[in-house]
Design a protein around this motif. Structure first.
Motif, PDB file in Angstrom:
ATOM      1  N   ILE A   1       0.857  -1.176   0.000  1.00  0.00           N
ATOM      2  CA  ILE A   1       0.000   0.000   0.000  1.00  0.00           C
ATOM      3  C   ILE A   1       0.893   1.225   0.000  1.00  0.00           C
ATOM      4  CG2 ILE A   1      -1.696   1.320   1.319  1.00  0.00           C
ATOM      5  CD1 ILE A   1      -2.747  -1.306   2.402  1.00  0.00           C
ATOM      6  N   VAL A   2       0.673   2.116  -0.967  1.00  0.00           N
ATOM      7  CA  VAL A   2       1.481   3.319  -1.070  1.00  0.00           C
ATOM      8  C   VAL A   2       0.753   4.456  -0.373  1.00  0.00           C
ATOM      9  CG1 VAL A   2       2.473   5.005  -2.648  1.00  0.00           C
ATOM     10  CG2 VAL A   2       2.534   2.587  -3.226  1.00  0.00           C
ATOM     11  N   GLY A   3       1.381   5.030   0.629  1.00  0.00           N
ATOM     12  CA  GLY A   3       0.783   6.144   1.353  1.00  0.00           C
ATOM     13  C   GLY A   3       1.854   6.995   1.974  1.00  0.00           C
ATOM     14  N   PRO A   4       1.466   8.093   2.597  1.00  0.00           N
ATOM     15  CA  PRO A   4       2.456   8.979   3.207  1.00  0.00           C
ATOM     16  C   PRO A   4       3.187   8.309   4.342  1.00  0.00           C
ATOM     17  CG  PRO A   4       0.251   9.574   3.907  1.00  0.00           C
ATOM     18  CD  PRO A   4       0.088   8.549   2.830  1.00  0.00           C
ATOM     19  N   ILE A   5       4.460   8.628   4.477  1.00  0.00           N
ATOM     20  CA  ILE A   5       5.240   8.082   5.575  1.00  0.00           C
ATOM     21  C   ILE A   5       4.876   8.798   6.864  1.00  0.00           C
ATOM     22  CG2 ILE A   5       7.187   7.541   4.081  1.00  0.00           C
ATOM     23  CD1 ILE A   5       8.626   9.967   5.316  1.00  0.00           C
ATOM     24  N   GLN A   6       5.176   8.186   7.984  1.00  0.00           N
ATOM     25  CA  GLN A   6       4.983   8.853   9.261  1.00  0.00           C
ATOM     26  C   GLN A   6       6.267   9.582   9.620  1.00  0.00           C
ATOM     27  OE1 GLN A   6       2.162   9.104  11.444  1.00  0.00           O
ATOM     28  NE2 GLN A   6       3.590  10.704  11.975  1.00  0.00           N
ATOM     29  N   HIS A   7       6.159  10.824   9.989  1.00  0.00           N
ATOM     30  CA  HIS A   7       7.324  11.645  10.310  1.00  0.00           C
ATOM     31  C   HIS A   7       7.632  11.532  11.796  1.00  0.00           C
ATOM     32  CE1 HIS A   7       7.378  13.720   6.356  1.00  0.00           C
ATOM     33  NE2 HIS A   7       6.142  13.270   6.369  1.00  0.00           N
ATOM     34  N   LEU A   8       8.699  10.847  12.124  1.00  0.00           N
ATOM     35  CA  LEU A   8       9.054  10.586  13.509  1.00  0.00           C
ATOM     36  C   LEU A   8      10.476  11.023  13.808  1.00  0.00           C
ATOM     37  CD1 LEU A   8       7.765   6.900  13.771  1.00  0.00           C
ATOM     38  CD2 LEU A   8       6.507   8.972  14.273  1.00  0.00           C
ATOM     39  N   THR A   9      10.697  11.566  14.980  1.00  0.00           N
ATOM     40  CA  THR A   9      12.047  11.806  15.481  1.00  0.00           C
ATOM     41  C   THR A   9      12.069  11.451  16.951  1.00  0.00           C
ATOM     42  OG1 THR A   9      11.514  14.116  16.007  1.00  0.00           O
ATOM     43  CG2 THR A   9      12.559  13.690  13.868  1.00  0.00           C
ATOM     44  N   PRO A  10      13.207  10.978  17.476  1.00  0.00           N
ATOM     45  CA  PRO A  10      13.249  10.586  18.884  1.00  0.00           C
ATOM     46  C   PRO A  10      13.069  11.788  19.801  1.00  0.00           C
ATOM     47  CG  PRO A  10      15.127   9.710  17.660  1.00  0.00           C
ATOM     48  CD  PRO A  10      14.455  10.720  16.788  1.00  0.00           C
ATOM     49  N   ILE A  11      12.456  11.555  20.928  1.00  0.00           N
ATOM     50  CA  ILE A  11      12.335  12.575  21.962  1.00  0.00           C
ATOM     51  C   ILE A  11      12.402  11.877  23.306  1.00  0.00           C
ATOM     52  CG2 ILE A  11       9.819  12.510  22.093  1.00  0.00           C
ATOM     53  CD1 ILE A  11       9.846  15.506  22.609  1.00  0.00           C
ATOM     54  N   ARG A  12      12.923  12.556  24.290  1.00  0.00           N
ATOM     55  CA  ARG A  12      13.019  11.964  25.616  1.00  0.00           C
ATOM     56  C   ARG A  12      12.325  12.849  26.630  1.00  0.00           C
ATOM     57  NH1 ARG A  12      19.238   9.739  26.362  1.00  0.00           N
ATOM     58  NH2 ARG A  12      19.210   8.224  24.658  1.00  0.00           N
ATOM     59  N   LEU A  13      11.505  12.227  27.447  1.00  0.00           N
ATOM     60  CA  LEU A  13      10.967  12.921  28.594  1.00  0.00           C
ATOM     61  C   LEU A  13      12.047  12.979  29.662  1.00  0.00           C
ATOM     62  CD1 LEU A  13       7.477  11.185  28.833  1.00  0.00           C
ATOM     63  CD2 LEU A  13       7.938  13.471  27.950  1.00  0.00           C
ATOM     64  N   SER A  14      11.993  14.005  30.493  1.00  0.00           N
ATOM     65  CA  SER A  14      12.965  14.098  31.572  1.00  0.00           C
ATOM     66  C   SER A  14      12.704  12.985  32.584  1.00  0.00           C
ATOM     67  CB  SER A  14      12.862  15.456  32.260  1.00  0.00           C
ATOM     68  OG  SER A  14      11.655  15.541  32.992  1.00  0.00           O
ATOM     69  N   PRO A  15      13.707  12.596  33.384  1.00  0.00           N
ATOM     70  CA  PRO A  15      13.484  11.577  34.412  1.00  0.00           C
ATOM     71  C   PRO A  15      12.334  11.946  35.345  1.00  0.00           C
ATOM     72  CG  PRO A  15      15.826  11.946  34.128  1.00  0.00           C
ATOM     73  CD  PRO A  15      15.130  12.986  33.302  1.00  0.00           C
ATOM     74  N   ALA A  16      12.223  13.236  35.693  1.00  0.00           N
ATOM     75  CA  ALA A  16      11.135  13.658  36.571  1.00  0.00           C
ATOM     76  C   ALA A  16       9.779  13.454  35.907  1.00  0.00           C
ATOM     77  CB  ALA A  16      11.328  15.126  36.954  1.00  0.00           C
ATOM     78  N   GLN A  17       9.688  13.742  34.599  1.00  0.00           N
ATOM     79  CA  GLN A  17       8.427  13.551  33.884  1.00  0.00           C
ATOM     80  C   GLN A  17       8.078  12.069  33.779  1.00  0.00           C
ATOM     81  OE1 GLN A  17       9.527  15.746  30.319  1.00  0.00           O
ATOM     82  NE2 GLN A  17       7.980  17.308  30.781  1.00  0.00           N
ATOM     83  N   GLN A  18       9.065  11.236  33.520  1.00  0.00           N
ATOM     84  CA  GLN A  18       8.814   9.793  33.445  1.00  0.00           C
ATOM     85  C   GLN A  18       8.315   9.264  34.782  1.00  0.00           C
ATOM     86  OE1 GLN A  18      12.217   7.734  31.862  1.00  0.00           O
ATOM     87  NE2 GLN A  18      12.404   9.088  30.114  1.00  0.00           N
ATOM     88  N   THR A  19       8.934   9.717  35.876  1.00  0.00           N
ATOM     89  CA  THR A  19       8.489   9.301  37.207  1.00  0.00           C
ATOM     90  C   THR A  19       7.062   9.756  37.466  1.00  0.00           C
ATOM     91  OG1 THR A  19      10.750   9.372  38.074  1.00  0.00           O
ATOM     92  CG2 THR A  19       8.956   9.479  39.683  1.00  0.00           C
ATOM     93  N   TYR A  20       6.768  10.991  37.074  1.00  0.00           N
ATOM     94  CA  TYR A  20       5.415  11.509  37.273  1.00  0.00           C
ATOM     95  C   TYR A  20       4.393  10.685  36.500  1.00  0.00           C
ATOM     96  CZ  TYR A  20       1.299  14.397  36.691  1.00  0.00           C
ATOM     97  OH  TYR A  20      -0.001  14.836  36.659  1.00  0.00           O
ATOM     98  N   LEU A  21       4.692  10.312  35.265  1.00  0.00           N
ATOM     99  CA  LEU A  21       3.747   9.527  34.478  1.00  0.00           C
ATOM    100  C   LEU A  21       3.474   8.168  35.115  1.00  0.00           C
ATOM    101  CD1 LEU A  21       4.775  10.259  30.775  1.00  0.00           C
ATOM    102  CD2 LEU A  21       2.765  11.087  32.006  1.00  0.00           C
ATOM    103  N   ARG A  22       4.519   7.551  35.685  1.00  0.00           N
ATOM    104  CA  ARG A  22       4.304   6.260  36.351  1.00  0.00           C
ATOM    105  C   ARG A  22       3.392   6.415  37.563  1.00  0.00           C
ATOM    106  NH1 ARG A  22       9.862   5.525  34.925  1.00  0.00           N
ATOM    107  NH2 ARG A  22      10.540   6.306  36.955  1.00  0.00           N
ATOM    108  N   ARG A  23       3.619   7.456  38.345  1.00  0.00           N
ATOM    109  CA  ARG A  23       2.769   7.692  39.511  1.00  0.00           C
ATOM    110  C   ARG A  23       1.348   8.077  39.090  1.00  0.00           C
ATOM    111  NH1 ARG A  23       7.084  11.325  43.060  1.00  0.00           N
ATOM    112  NH2 ARG A  23       8.411   9.579  43.734  1.00  0.00           N
TER     113      ARG A  23
END
Length: 381
Positions: A16-38
């Motif tokens: 199937i020919v369609g538009p690609i998904q435009h992705l680039t890596p991103i990192r949440l800060s350690p504090a944000q990751q901890t907050y999301l888990r809580r």
């Protein structure tokens, strides 16, 4: 639209020919990751309590839906959440399957009881099951449908760095009445600022927004307008098409990356010429991909284009040809499938197009889910 034949007739389509998904890596800060888990633990507790408290109201609403619209009571749809993961969102139905006059127009299908559910956000109550399951959170960017996959710029896809939410930053600042660029910019801002103080403020503002019933639909609509794609990005700005059909895409240093012309041949079909500019020399592939994404987005808005083709005889430079292929352009007659049941036009007034691409929303069964990110340190943006 005149359609003289299917691509690759008699041959099996390879992809199937369609538009690609435009992705680039991103990192949440350690504090944000901890907050999301809580926060996930708090989401589960609050969603469970919400389901218990709303059990009787949901029973009454279910009876109302059955009386006004019949079965099924729930509307389910595939949506995109954190890291591009696909899940099935549950809501109460607010529309008939078909309008009394037989049309599929949203305004004609929406019943008064359904409008009330939307205005009061009571149609969202079954989504608490999704929060309990971990598909989404109470607060986060609103989950969008999978048929928009491929339309986000890289920075817009940053909204999927965190779980989708029942309510969110853009929801309390205009809801569906916001322009798409403004809405997605607010989603990016939320990702950058995510934390307990902001989430609590959003929850309080949500109560106020629901009571006021503001921004339930876009202007003149019954829901929200289709997302055409970005009209600009952090790195690029597209100008045109002008009255004479010319357009140009420049980077933020005013160097031309791509330029060319766009001519509407017939409703839904645009013929293009595309040339590399000085700003494309040595540019990363992602920059060319982003420029073509902007062009497709603009053609959807200006010409309501469903198809775009390169003029007969066009021979794009190798790096441009590679980018066109990644963005869904294929030669007429190639053994590929476009994400639509409609057949692409195989001829234009000047002859056979060099390449052609489908610019509309992928039809049901054609949307391509994203692959989940396996490395927790690399999140899509």
């Amino acid at each position: 639209m005149t359609q003289s034949g299917a691509p690759g007739r008699g041959r099996r389509a390879r992809a199937i020919v369609g538009p690609i998904q435009h992705l680039t890596p991103i990192r949440l800060s350690p504090a944000q990751q901890t907050y999301l888990r809580r926060r996930r633990r708090a989401d589960a507790v609050l969603a469970g309590l919400g389901l218990a408290v709303s059990a009787l109201p949901m029973l009454v609403i279910s009876a109302g839906v059955m009386a006004t619209m019949g079965r099924p009571v729930l509307f389910t749809q595939e949506r995109v959440t954190q890291d591009g993961r696909i899940f099935r969102l549950r809501k109460f139905r607010s529309m008939r399957a078909v309008a009394p006059d037989g049309s599929d127009d949203d305004a004609a299908r929406l019943v008064p009881f359904g409008r009330l559910l939307r205005e009061t956000s009571l149609d969202e109550l079954p989504s608490l099951f999704n929060v309990l399951r971990g598909d989404m959170s109470l607060v986060g960017p609103r989950p969008l449908t999978t048929d928009y996959i491929g339309r986000f710029s890289a920075e817009q896809f940053a909204r999927h760095t965190v779980p989708a939410g029942l309510t969110g930053y853009s929801q309390v600042h205009g809801r569906n009445s916001l322009a798409w660029d403004d809405r997605l910019t607010m989603d990016q801002e939320y990702v950058r600022r995510i934390g307990s103080d902001l989430d609590l403020r959003i929850l309080i503002d949500t109560v106020i927004a629901v009571l006021r019933r503001d921004g339930v639909t876009d202007e003149g609509g019954v829901s929200m307008a289709d997302f055409p794609g970005p009209q600009s990005t952090t790195d690029l700005e597209l100008h045109g098409p002008e009255d004479d059909g010319t357009w140009v895409c420049r980077d933020r240093e005013e160097r031309i990356v791509l330029e060319g012309t766009a001519a509407l041949l017939e409703p839904g079909l645009v013929e293009l010429t595309i040339r590399l500019g000085p700003g494309a020399e040595g540019a990363a592939d992602t920059l060319l991909d982003e420029a073509l994404l902007l062009l497709a987005s603009r053609l959807r808005v200006v010409h309501e284009a469903e198809w775009a083709c390169l003029a007969p005889g066009e021979e794009p430079a190798p790096e441009l040809a590679a980018s066109l292929a990644r963005n869904g352009y294929a030669a007429p007659g190639a053994a590929v499938r476009h994400p639509t049941a409609d057949l692409p036009p195989t001829t234009v007034p000047d002859g056979t197009p060099a390449l052609i691409a489908f610019l509309g929303l992928p039809e049901e069964g054609f949307a391509r889910p994203l692959q989940p990110v396996r490395d927790s340190e690399e999140r899509t943006s």
